[in-house]
Design a protein around this motif. Structure first.
Motif, PDB file in Angstrom:
ATOM      1  N   LEU A   1      24.099 -52.660 -29.314  1.00 16.07           N
ATOM      2  CA  LEU A   1      23.631 -53.786 -28.516  1.00 16.07           C
ATOM      3  C   LEU A   1      24.251 -55.114 -28.931  1.00 16.07           C
ATOM      4  O   LEU A   1      24.032 -56.125 -28.272  1.00 16.07           O
TER       5      LEU A   1
ATOM      6  N   LYS B   1      16.013 -63.748 -19.023  1.00 17.62           N
ATOM      7  CA  LYS B   1      17.129 -63.825 -19.976  1.00 17.62           C
ATOM      8  C   LYS B   1      18.469 -63.835 -19.247  1.00 17.62           C
ATOM      9  O   LYS B   1      19.416 -64.499 -19.681  1.00 17.62           O
TER      10      LYS B   1
ATOM     11  N   ASP C   1      15.594 -58.041 -28.401  1.00 20.28           N
ATOM     12  CA  ASP C   1      16.069 -58.640 -29.645  1.00 20.28           C
ATOM     13  C   ASP C   1      16.128 -57.596 -30.763  1.00 20.28           C
ATOM     14  O   ASP C   1      15.441 -56.566 -30.718  1.00 20.28           O
TER      15      ASP C   1
ATOM     16  N   TRP D   1      20.757 -58.028 -14.683  1.00 17.49           N
ATOM     17  CA  TRP D   1      21.472 -58.279 -15.932  1.00 17.49           C
ATOM     18  C   TRP D   1      22.705 -59.131 -15.627  1.00 17.49           C
ATOM     19  O   TRP D   1      23.158 -59.220 -14.485  1.00 17.49           O
TER      20      TRP D   1
ATOM     21  N   VAL E   1      21.150 -57.688 -23.802  1.00 14.72           N
ATOM     22  CA  VAL E   1      20.570 -58.966 -24.224  1.00 14.72           C
ATOM     23  C   VAL E   1      19.044 -58.961 -24.162  1.00 14.72           C
ATOM     24  O   VAL E   1      18.379 -59.775 -24.808  1.00 14.72           O
TER      25      VAL E   1
ATOM     26  N   TYR F   1      25.573 -64.863 -26.374  1.00 19.06           N
ATOM     27  CA  TYR F   1      24.854 -63.598 -26.196  1.00 19.06           C
ATOM     28  C   TYR F   1      23.868 -63.373 -27.343  1.00 19.06           C
ATOM     29  O   TYR F   1      22.703 -63.018 -27.119  1.00 19.06           O
TER      30      TYR F   1
ATOM     31  N   ARG G   1      19.871 -63.118 -26.956  1.00 18.25           N
ATOM     32  CA  ARG G   1      19.287 -61.828 -27.339  1.00 18.25           C
ATOM     33  C   ARG G   1      18.270 -61.976 -28.462  1.00 18.25           C
ATOM     34  O   ARG G   1      17.157 -61.431 -28.374  1.00 18.25           O
ATOM     35  N   ASN G   2      18.619 -62.705 -29.514  1.00 21.30           N
ATOM     36  CA  ASN G   2      17.819 -62.672 -30.739  1.00 21.30           C
ATOM     37  C   ASN G   2      16.957 -63.903 -30.997  1.00 21.30           C
ATOM     38  O   ASN G   2      16.025 -63.836 -31.803  1.00 21.30           O
TER      39      ASN G   2
END
Length: 225
Positions: A162, A64, A129, A111, A126, A31, A35-36
């Protein structure tokens, strides 16, 4: 679209050693990666494969979701897709004015949900970021409650959670206006629920609009107090 047998997906999993982690940490690591490390940005199509999203290095809700489900399933974690429609207004400051005028009033939105501790947990958070969220908070330091813009639609902007903690995460749920329910794969979902862009509108989004939106998102990350 969930081509998690592809060499690029398998190499990533091996390099990150995700299969060596316990279930909780494995979900969190995957995750966190999607996400990042796959930054908020706008791909040419919602129907990219997981490896194409990985190659792009950017993603929005639908792309994503594809990558996240692929990585989870590839490491033995059950995951599924939840489909909906959202109003376009919550992205108004990212969208070029001409695009906002031509765009349909609602967009297809998805999602991932992951099965953990005998329940399905939503991982909608997600999409955005942490660099992007930090930039928005620097731009709007006094904003604590409802926020409905810049691809964020939440009741409590100042306290939203988050990061993975074993609980559902949401960042755009306030914009949902129609719920389509659960789907096993993005292929199944997009067969019946494609975006409503056609012809010249589709061309303008793919060649111009999405690139401007991605650049505006990047600018948010560089926001200073």
């Amino acid at each position: 679209m969930l081509n998690y047998g592809d060499r690029a997906i398998q190499d990533l999993i091996e390099d990150r050693k995700w299969r060596d982690l316990n279930e909780y940490d494995r979900i969190g690591a995957i995750y966190g990666f999607v996400r990042n490390e796959i930054l908020l940005g706008y791909n040419e199509s919602d129907r990219l494969t997981a490896t194409e999203v990985l190659k792009d290095g950017i993603g929005q809700c639908n792309t994503k979701t594809t990558l996240l489900i692929s990585l989870l399933r590839a490491t033995g974690i059950p995951a599924r897709l939840h489909g909906a429609k959202v109003t376009k207004e919550f992205q108004k400051s990212l969208m070029p004015k001409i695009m906002a005028g031509l765009a349909p009033s609602r967009f297809v939105h998805t999602w991932a949900e992951v099965f953990y501790c005998d329940e399905w947990i939503a991982l909608e958070g997600v999409i955005t970021d942490q660099q992007y969220i930090d930039g928005l908070k620097r731009r709007y330091p006094q904003q604590a409650e409802k926020f409905f813009d810049y691809a964020v639609a939440v009741e409590n902007f100042g306290s939203m959670q988050l990061d993975w903690s074993g609980k559902s995460t949401f960042v755009q749920s306030l914009a949902v206006v129609e719920d389509f329910g659960i789907f096993a794969t993005p292929d199944e979902f997009f067969t019946d629920h494609a975006q409503e862009y056609r012809g010249m509108k589709k061309f303008l989004y793919e060649k111009v609009g999405r690139k401007i939106m991605t650049k505006r998102a990047a600018k948010i990350r560089r926001e200073k107090r």
